[in-house]
Motif scaffolding. Structure first.
Motif, PDB file in Angstrom:
ATOM      1  N   ASN A 222      -6.646 -10.789   8.605  1.00 26.48           N
ATOM      2  CA  ASN A 222      -5.478 -10.494   9.152  1.00 26.48           C
ATOM      3  C   ASN A 222      -3.663 -10.622   8.967  1.00 26.48           C
ATOM      4  N   HIS A 223      -3.461 -11.793   7.704  1.00 24.62           N
ATOM      5  CA  HIS A 223      -1.896 -11.068   7.684  1.00 24.62           C
ATOM      6  C   HIS A 223      -1.755 -10.049   6.911  1.00 24.62           C
ATOM      7  N   VAL A 224      -2.625  -9.556   6.313  1.00 23.81           N
ATOM      8  CA  VAL A 224      -2.096  -8.134   5.987  1.00 23.81           C
ATOM      9  C   VAL A 224      -2.154  -6.857   7.147  1.00 23.81           C
ATOM     10  N   VAL A 225      -2.640  -7.019   8.096  1.00 30.76           N
ATOM     11  CA  VAL A 225      -2.421  -5.969   9.100  1.00 30.76           C
ATOM     12  C   VAL A 225      -1.496  -7.102  10.002  1.00 30.76           C
ATOM     13  N   GLU A 226      -1.019  -8.034   9.784  1.00 29.66           N
ATOM     14  CA  GLU A 226      -0.114  -8.193  11.378  1.00 29.66           C
ATOM     15  C   GLU A 226       1.155  -7.287  11.504  1.00 29.66           C
ATOM     16  N   GLY A 227       1.890  -7.128  12.588  1.00 25.07           N
ATOM     17  CA  GLY A 227       2.654  -6.597  12.998  1.00 25.07           C
ATOM     18  C   GLY A 227       2.630  -4.992  11.919  1.00 25.07           C
ATOM     19  N   CYS A 228       2.136  -4.200  11.615  1.00 21.69           N
ATOM     20  CA  CYS A 228       1.841  -3.197  11.163  1.00 21.69           C
ATOM     21  C   CYS A 228       1.258  -2.300  12.006  1.00 21.69           C
ATOM     22  N   LYS A 229       2.346  -1.059  11.888  1.00 22.19           N
ATOM     23  CA  LYS A 229       2.473  -0.205  13.189  1.00 22.19           C
ATOM     24  C   LYS A 229       1.281   1.409  12.823  1.00 22.19           C
ATOM     25  N   VAL A 230       1.261   1.417  11.750  1.00 23.08           N
ATOM     26  CA  VAL A 230       0.586   2.674  10.904  1.00 23.08           C
ATOM     27  C   VAL A 230      -0.369   1.778   9.639  1.00 23.08           C
ATOM     28  N   LEU A 231      -1.994   2.169   9.603  1.00 21.55           N
ATOM     29  CA  LEU A 231      -2.808   1.435   8.498  1.00 21.55           C
ATOM     30  C   LEU A 231      -3.176   2.842   7.911  1.00 21.55           C
ATOM     31  N   LYS A 232      -3.183   2.426   6.231  1.00 24.81           N
ATOM     32  CA  LYS A 232      -4.008   3.479   5.969  1.00 24.81           C
ATOM     33  C   LYS A 232      -5.217   2.706   5.207  1.00 24.81           C
ATOM     34  N   VAL A 233      -6.229   3.394   3.919  1.00 22.98           N
ATOM     35  CA  VAL A 233      -6.693   2.728   3.617  1.00 22.98           C
ATOM     36  C   VAL A 233      -7.545   3.740   2.204  1.00 22.98           C
ATOM     37  N   VAL A 234      -6.461   2.978   1.399  1.00 30.14           N
ATOM     38  CA  VAL A 234      -6.722   4.526  -0.148  1.00 30.14           C
ATOM     39  C   VAL A 234      -7.587   3.519  -0.789  1.00 30.14           C
ATOM     40  N   ALA A 235      -8.892   4.057  -0.812  1.00 31.12           N
ATOM     41  CA  ALA A 235     -10.472   3.872  -2.285  1.00 31.12           C
ATOM     42  C   ALA A 235      -9.915   4.860  -3.516  1.00 31.12           C
ATOM     43  N   LEU A 397     -19.434  -1.356  -9.713  1.00 27.67           N
ATOM     44  CA  LEU A 397     -19.725  -1.643  -8.411  1.00 27.67           C
ATOM     45  C   LEU A 397     -18.749  -1.740  -7.367  1.00 27.67           C
ATOM     46  N   ALA A 398     -17.960  -3.021  -7.829  1.00 28.91           N
ATOM     47  CA  ALA A 398     -16.526  -3.314  -6.711  1.00 28.91           C
ATOM     48  C   ALA A 398     -15.598  -1.899  -5.945  1.00 28.91           C
ATOM     49  N   LYS A 399     -15.340  -1.102  -7.170  1.00 27.86           N
ATOM     50  CA  LYS A 399     -14.796  -0.417  -6.985  1.00 27.86           C
ATOM     51  C   LYS A 399     -15.294   0.769  -6.038  1.00 27.86           C
ATOM     52  N   ASN A 400     -16.466   0.841  -6.155  1.00 24.26           N
ATOM     53  CA  ASN A 400     -17.775   1.198  -5.274  1.00 24.26           C
ATOM     54  C   ASN A 400     -17.093   1.131  -3.613  1.00 24.26           C
ATOM     55  N   PHE A 401     -16.806  -0.390  -3.485  1.00 26.28           N
ATOM     56  CA  PHE A 401     -15.916  -0.864  -1.891  1.00 26.28           C
ATOM     57  C   PHE A 401     -15.382  -1.277  -1.590  1.00 26.28           C
ATOM     58  N   THR A 402     -14.480  -0.988  -2.533  1.00 21.91           N
ATOM     59  CA  THR A 402     -13.547  -1.906  -2.665  1.00 21.91           C
ATOM     60  C   THR A 402     -11.828  -0.539  -2.551  1.00 21.91           C
ATOM     61  N   ALA A 403     -10.978  -0.914  -1.631  1.00 20.59           N
ATOM     62  CA  ALA A 403      -9.997   0.221  -1.802  1.00 20.59           C
ATOM     63  C   ALA A 403      -8.649  -0.621  -1.102  1.00 20.59           C
ATOM     64  N   ARG A 404      -7.210  -0.055  -1.280  1.00 21.98           N
ATOM     65  CA  ARG A 404      -6.053  -0.658  -1.026  1.00 21.98           C
ATOM     66  C   ARG A 404      -5.707  -0.602   0.548  1.00 21.98           C
ATOM     67  N   ILE A 405      -5.079  -0.947   1.426  1.00 27.93           N
ATOM     68  CA  ILE A 405      -4.273  -0.899   2.560  1.00 27.93           C
ATOM     69  C   ILE A 405      -3.536  -1.001   2.257  1.00 27.93           C
ATOM     70  N   GLU A 406      -2.607   0.139   2.992  1.00 29.31           N
ATOM     71  CA  GLU A 406      -0.644  -0.159   3.415  1.00 29.31           C
ATOM     72  C   GLU A 406      -0.842  -0.143   4.926  1.00 29.31           C
ATOM     73  N   CYS A 407       0.143  -0.541   4.675  1.00 31.52           N
ATOM     74  CA  CYS A 407       1.221  -1.115   6.432  1.00 31.52           C
ATOM     75  C   CYS A 407       2.131  -0.387   6.539  1.00 31.52           C
ATOM     76  N   ARG A 408       2.472   0.036   7.669  1.00 32.62           N
ATOM     77  CA  ARG A 408       3.541   0.899   7.767  1.00 32.62           C
ATOM     78  C   ARG A 408       4.406   0.136   9.310  1.00 32.62           C
TER      79      ARG A 408
END
Length: 408
Positions: A222-235, A397-408
């Protein structure tokens, strides 16, 4: 964040001005580099963050009890770092002379290298330039640093708040890159652009998440996305994709996202982790500094509960850094046993117990995560993988389902 949004316009304009100065030749002062802060941007955890024309980039400085000041930063013109030390008691330092120092960083090993004497306004200093960026990060996260010259310890530093300083330096460098892209605009023009609402593509902050359904549902903190207006995911190997926040659980620090993507694989959640089991963490710590295709660390489950016997957590010894939050903790078979959530503030504990704790990190148990997903109607993979894998195979294996989350 180090600075509030209302201060950002001022600093982007300032950065643009400094970049113009460097571009027309002031950057040539690097040959006679000295340690100084021309403009202070802010302060964090005892560190002053600012800009240094002489060093050609962002700089952080902190002074400790024995009057030793640590200087570190990144060059704006190349992917290099610098590290310096000064103390008014070091009277014998001669500007221009070379000094071989040994740095012993607790938990990170030893490094021996050449420093040169440089002159400051009130004292002389020792400076090492053109360092690999990862070296400065390793020093910062060590928690304690011993500095030896001619086999004698000349400084013993706790490096309190150093990782917060690294994060602040990264923010500063991103602002500097924005100013550089203005490519010749005046300070007034840069300020006008910001006031007119032209926003940077740079993320405000970032974390890690992992897919939990074939329909593109992703779990994070939750603290990763808290206060974010735009969320993007980069696998890994994929372009950034917009993400929608579906649900949050502030009590257990979990959040559910939806991405228009089909993951290459979806892991199962193992609800019965055991103390002593080997575990692996995959994520995207210190975005913009470390590898963009992910970092993989190894450790063990060291306790079945978190701080104050919090039974929602497990304690792990696998190293984590800012940006790992929300990432998966995997068992030796590639199943999820936890969600990275926090690390112990080693320096606060050290000040209380006079000893430095090491590799004390925490993850939310997969059973808690499973309850959260069930509550929100997410059908997860039920069949656990049962074949033990080599660490490299777990990483793949982990690379196949893990991604960076960007908060803007």
């Amino acid at each position: 964040m180090l600075r509030s949004t209302r201060h950002r316009i001022r600093w982007v304009a300032l950065l643009a001005l400094l970049w113009l100065c460097w571009a027309v030749g002031l950057g040539e002062a690097q040959a006679g580099a000295t340690l100084n802060i021309d403009e202070v941007i802010g302060k964090t955890r005892g560190w002053t963050i600012g800009l240094s024309t002489s060093m050609g980039g962002c700089i952080a400085a902190a002074t400790y009890e024995d009057r030793t000041t640590v200087w570190m930063g990144f060059s704006s013109t190349k992917s290099k770092a610098f590290f310096g030390l000064s103390n008014p008691k070091w009277k014998s330092i001669v500007p221009g002379e070379r000094y071989e120092l040994q740095l012993t960083a607790r938990g990170e090993g030893r490094w021996r290298g050449d420093f040169k004497g440089v002159q400051l306004s009130r004292e002389n200093a020792l400076l090492a330039e053109d360092l690999v960026r990862d070296f400065v990060v390793d020093i910062a996260r060590a928690g304690a640093l011993f500095v030896l010259y001619e086999r004698k310890t000349i400084a013993q530093l706790s490096l309190s708040g150093s990782m917060a300083a690294i994060e602040a330096l990264l923010d500063c460098q991103k602002d500097l890159a924005i100013a550089a892209r203005s490519d010749g605009r005046s300070t007034e023009a840069a300020g006008t652009t910001a006031r007119d609402g032209v926003k940077s593509d740079e993320p405000k902050s970032s974390g890690t998440g992992f897919f939990v359904s074939e329909r593109g549902h992703m779990l994070t903190n939750n603290h990763v996305v808290e206060g974010c207006k735009v969320l993007k995911v980069v696998a890994v190997g994929d372009a950034a994709r917009p993400a929608q926040l579906i649900a949050r659980d502030a009590t257990n620090d979990l959040a559910l996202l939806k991405v228009d993507a089909t993951p290459k694989d979806v892991p199962a959640l193992n609800p019965r982790p055991r103390v002593g089991d080997s575990v692996f963490v995959f994520g995207f710590p210190l975005s913009g500094l470390l590898a963009s295709n992910g970092n993989f660390t190894v450790g063990n489950i060291t306790a079945a509960a978190g701080l104050s016997d919090d039974t929602r957590m497990i304690q792990i010894s696998a190293p984590v850094q800012p940006g790992n939050s929300g990432g998966p903790v995997l068992d030796q078979k590639g199943n999820i046993v936890g969600v990275v959530v926090s690390k112990l503030d080693a320096l606060v504990v050290a000040s209380a117990i006079k000893d430095m704790p090491q590799n004390v990190n925490f993850a939310i148990k997969s059973a808690i995560a499973q309850n959260f997903l069930d509550t929100n109607g997410i059908e997860t993979r039920s069949e656990l993988k049962d074949k033990a894998l080599e660490p490299a195979a777990v990483a793949d294996l982990a690379k196949n389902f893990t991604a960076r989350i960007e908060c803007r």
